[in-house]
Every structure is written in structure tokens, then in C-alpha cells.
Design a protein around this motif. Sequence first.
Motif, PDB file in Angstrom:
ATOM      1  N   UNK A  80      85.238  18.335  -9.370  1.00 48.08           N
ATOM      2  CA  UNK A  80      86.123  18.578 -10.508  1.00 48.08           C
ATOM      3  C   UNK A  80      86.927  17.318 -10.784  1.00 48.08           C
ATOM      4  N   UNK A  81      86.507  16.564 -11.769  1.00 53.40           N
ATOM      5  CA  UNK A  81      87.165  15.296 -12.067  1.00 53.40           C
ATOM      6  C   UNK A  81      88.486  15.489 -12.801  1.00 53.40           C
ATOM      7  N   UNK A  82      88.793  16.710 -13.230  1.00 55.23           N
ATOM      8  CA  UNK A  82      90.029  16.976 -13.964  1.00 55.23           C
ATOM      9  C   UNK A  82      91.219  17.250 -13.059  1.00 55.23           C
ATOM     10  N   UNK A  83      90.938  17.527 -11.788  1.00 50.06           N
ATOM     11  CA  UNK A  83      91.998  17.905 -10.867  1.00 50.06           C
ATOM     12  C   UNK A  83      91.863  17.126  -9.564  1.00 50.06           C
ATOM     13  N   UNK A  84      93.009  16.848  -8.891  1.00 50.16           N
ATOM     14  CA  UNK A  84      92.922  16.257  -7.559  1.00 50.16           C
ATOM     15  C   UNK A  84      92.331  17.276  -6.591  1.00 50.16           C
ATOM     16  N   UNK A  85      91.760  16.801  -5.464  1.00 51.94           N
ATOM     17  CA  UNK A  85      91.670  15.416  -5.004  1.00 51.94           C
ATOM     18  C   UNK A  85      90.374  14.755  -5.454  1.00 51.94           C
ATOM     19  N   UNK A  86      90.286  13.442  -5.222  1.00 52.02           N
ATOM     20  CA  UNK A  86      89.021  12.736  -5.420  1.00 52.02           C
ATOM     21  C   UNK A  86      88.103  12.918  -4.223  1.00 52.02           C
ATOM     22  N   UNK A  87      88.704  12.972  -3.017  1.00 50.93           N
ATOM     23  CA  UNK A  87      87.911  13.012  -1.791  1.00 50.93           C
ATOM     24  C   UNK A  87      88.452  14.053  -0.820  1.00 50.93           C
ATOM     25  N   UNK A  88      87.527  14.781  -0.199  1.00 54.54           N
ATOM     26  CA  UNK A  88      87.862  15.646   0.932  1.00 54.54           C
ATOM     27  C   UNK A  88      87.512  14.864   2.199  1.00 54.54           C
ATOM     28  N   UNK A  89      88.521  14.520   2.967  1.00 48.45           N
ATOM     29  CA  UNK A  89      88.287  13.677   4.146  1.00 48.45           C
ATOM     30  C   UNK A  89      87.816  14.471   5.352  1.00 48.45           C
ATOM     31  N   UNK A  90      87.841  15.790   5.251  1.00 48.10           N
ATOM     32  CA  UNK A  90      87.264  16.659   6.279  1.00 48.10           C
ATOM     33  C   UNK A  90      86.257  17.574   5.588  1.00 48.10           C
ATOM     34  N   UNK A  91      84.999  17.131   5.466  1.00 47.99           N
ATOM     35  CA  UNK A  91      84.017  17.909   4.715  1.00 47.99           C
ATOM     36  C   UNK A  91      83.788  19.315   5.256  1.00 47.99           C
ATOM     37  N   UNK A  92      84.190  19.565   6.492  1.00 43.31           N
ATOM     38  CA  UNK A  92      84.016  20.901   7.060  1.00 43.31           C
ATOM     39  C   UNK A  92      85.172  21.831   6.729  1.00 43.31           C
ATOM     40  N   UNK A  93      86.251  21.299   6.157  1.00 44.15           N
ATOM     41  CA  UNK A  93      87.416  22.096   5.792  1.00 44.15           C
ATOM     42  C   UNK A  93      88.020  21.501   4.523  1.00 44.15           C
ATOM     43  N   UNK A  94      87.719  22.118   3.389  1.00 36.06           N
ATOM     44  CA  UNK A  94      88.126  21.561   2.106  1.00 36.06           C
ATOM     45  C   UNK A  94      89.546  21.952   1.706  1.00 36.06           C
ATOM     46  N   UNK A  95      90.329  22.397   2.685  1.00 31.69           N
ATOM     47  CA  UNK A  95      91.729  22.751   2.407  1.00 31.69           C
ATOM     48  C   UNK A  95      92.707  21.784   3.053  1.00 31.69           C
ATOM     49  N   UNK A  96      92.212  20.765   3.723  1.00 30.64           N
ATOM     50  CA  UNK A  96      93.099  19.831   4.402  1.00 30.64           C
ATOM     51  C   UNK A  96      92.547  18.411   4.290  1.00 30.64           C
ATOM     52  N   UNK A  97      93.420  17.427   4.544  1.00 27.28           N
ATOM     53  CA  UNK A  97      93.027  16.017   4.452  1.00 27.28           C
ATOM     54  C   UNK A  97      92.402  15.698   3.090  1.00 27.28           C
ATOM     55  N   UNK A  98      93.187  15.951   2.052  1.00 31.75           N
ATOM     56  CA  UNK A  98      92.748  15.745   0.674  1.00 31.75           C
ATOM     57  C   UNK A  98      93.321  14.429   0.151  1.00 31.75           C
ATOM     58  N   UNK A  99      92.476  13.614  -0.469  1.00 31.75           N
ATOM     59  CA  UNK A  99      92.888  12.276  -0.902  1.00 31.75           C
ATOM     60  C   UNK A  99      92.618  12.082  -2.383  1.00 31.75           C
ATOM     61  N   UNK A 100      93.639  11.683  -3.097  1.00 31.88           N
ATOM     62  CA  UNK A 100      93.526  11.315  -4.509  1.00 31.88           C
ATOM     63  C   UNK A 100      93.842   9.831  -4.639  1.00 31.88           C
ATOM     64  N   UNK A 101      93.025   9.103  -5.387  1.00 32.24           N
ATOM     65  CA  UNK A 101      93.204   7.662  -5.568  1.00 32.24           C
ATOM     66  C   UNK A 101      93.703   7.386  -6.980  1.00 32.24           C
ATOM     67  N   UNK A 102      94.782   6.629  -7.091  1.00 34.52           N
ATOM     68  CA  UNK A 102      95.321   6.229  -8.384  1.00 34.52           C
ATOM     69  C   UNK A 102      95.550   4.720  -8.367  1.00 34.52           C
ATOM     70  N   UNK A 103      95.539   4.123  -9.538  1.00 33.97           N
ATOM     71  CA  UNK A 103      95.791   2.685  -9.645  1.00 33.97           C
ATOM     72  C   UNK A 103      96.455   2.408 -10.984  1.00 33.97           C
ATOM     73  N   UNK A 104      97.333   1.405 -11.008  1.00 31.28           N
ATOM     74  CA  UNK A 104      97.994   1.045 -12.262  1.00 31.28           C
ATOM     75  C   UNK A 104      98.379  -0.417 -12.230  1.00 31.28           C
ATOM     76  N   UNK A 105      98.557  -0.959 -13.416  1.00 33.38           N
ATOM     77  CA  UNK A 105      98.974  -2.348 -13.597  1.00 33.38           C
ATOM     78  C   UNK A 105     100.414  -2.496 -13.107  1.00 33.38           C
ATOM     79  N   UNK A 106     100.618  -3.267 -12.055  1.00 32.48           N
ATOM     80  CA  UNK A 106     101.928  -3.365 -11.407  1.00 32.48           C
ATOM     81  C   UNK A 106     102.971  -4.057 -12.283  1.00 32.48           C
ATOM     82  N   UNK A 107     102.531  -4.754 -13.326  1.00 32.53           N
ATOM     83  CA  UNK A 107     103.490  -5.390 -14.220  1.00 32.53           C
ATOM     84  C   UNK A 107     104.017  -4.419 -15.273  1.00 32.53           C
ATOM     85  N   UNK A 108     103.515  -3.187 -15.272  1.00 32.27           N
ATOM     86  CA  UNK A 108     103.974  -2.150 -16.190  1.00 32.27           C
ATOM     87  C   UNK A 108     104.327  -0.907 -15.380  1.00 32.27           C
TER      88      UNK A 108
END
Length: 241
Positions: A66-94
Motif C-alpha cells: 500500500x503505497x498510500x500509507x506507511x510503512x514502506x518496509x516491514x523489518x520483521x517479515x514474520x510479524x507485520x505489526x512491529x518494526x515498521x519503517x517509513x522512509x522520507x526525504x526532503x530538501x534540507x534548504x527548505x
Amino acid sequence: MKLTAQEIFNQLITDDKILELNGQIKFYLGDIDIIVKQKDVVGNIIQEWVLGWLEKRGIEYAPSTNTQMPPDFYLDPSDLTRNLLEVKAFNRTASPGFDIADFRMYQNEIISKPYMLNVDYLIFGYDMSDDGIVTIKDLWLKKVWEITRRMKDWAINLQIKEKVVHKIRPGVWYSDRQNNYPMFRCLEDFVSAIEQTVWQNPETRKNSATWKSRFLDSYEKHYGVRLSIPRWDDIQMNYNK
């Protein structure tokens, strides 16, 4: 191997020394290759780079469908309710220009999946020089309430188009400027702001009478803890400029 979000953050900072690295974005088509110098593409490229980094380092993950909602990655593939990671990036000058999530989807999602509140946000603040050199100026690991705030007329910072609520937007969590609204202090205050916004938003107001009780029941069922969520009227003065 399995790593937590904190361990990934530590490895990027300490082992990979990401704040000391330089990069470039190159594009090849036929016999023409260029160095990309458009800053607005860097954020998406960094998100893809993280995927490559996880694979190169042999770190276990399952991608979200689901690209519309976090997370991007499940860091524990055996348990999709924990260790959830969302990656964001932005221009630091703004200021941060990324979206947290669609509000209407998010207020439903945290009822059916209360563990979504514990997603870890790995946030890259990047810069690109005039000749296309990309550097990472800052890297943060944050929870959602640590990067969100209120706005003037709403309990949470929102993207609003033609009086219609769309996305939850971040605040500037890394600055103490006087004209900034402060970030939320805790999960409970963030949830209070969500509840208030459910009521404020005409498209979700019909859910507001039962929203908090449904959320509390769901959270308690999952975590075995009954949260105490304050009324927004009782805490909003803590989040004024």
C-alpha cells in the motif's frame, strides 16, 4: 539478518558514515548520459536507494503493498505489526514538503491497525549542489507525533485544497524558531489532535462521536494497555506559538 529501525539508523550513521558521503544521480538513454541536477527528484531516488541498501547489507524486510500509507518496509517479515519503517526525504534548504498520510485513510487505519502509530520514520535531509552532487545533511529517526504539530485553525497540520482536507503534513521539528508551533509531546496528545480533526472535518464528523472509544478499544486489544487520551480543549494551549 534482522535489524530494528534504530539499528539501521545507527549503522547508516556510524558504519556507513552517510553524513560524510557524496553522490550523484545519472541518467542514461541511448548514447547520452547526464548528471541529474533537478532537486525535486532526489527524495524518490533516496527512497529507492534505501531499498538497495537493505538488500546490499542483507537486512530482512518485506515491502508494503500500500503505497498510500506507511510503512514502506516491514523489518520483521514474520510479524507485520512491529518494526515498521517509513522512509522520507526532503530538501534540507527548505521546510519538509513530504506527506505523512491521507487524513481520512489514516484516521481509519489507526483504529483497525493501532500499531501504525509506532511506525519509525527514517528521514533524510539532503542537499544538491549546482553541479549535481548530493549530500545528506541530516538523518533523523522519529515517531509520527515527534514530526507533527497543529496549525492555526486545525488541531493537526493539514494540506487543505478548496476547503477539502487531504494530507497530514509535517512540522519543522529541528528548529526552535519563535513562530513555530511545537511538535506534539506524546502519542496521546497526537491522538487527541486526530480525534479533534475527525470532528472538525465535515467529511469525517459523522464518525467523531464514537471515534475515540473505537480507537481505545482497538489499542487495548492489541497492546493490553488502555490509553488515557486528553480532550483537545484541555491541551491545545500547550501547542500555541
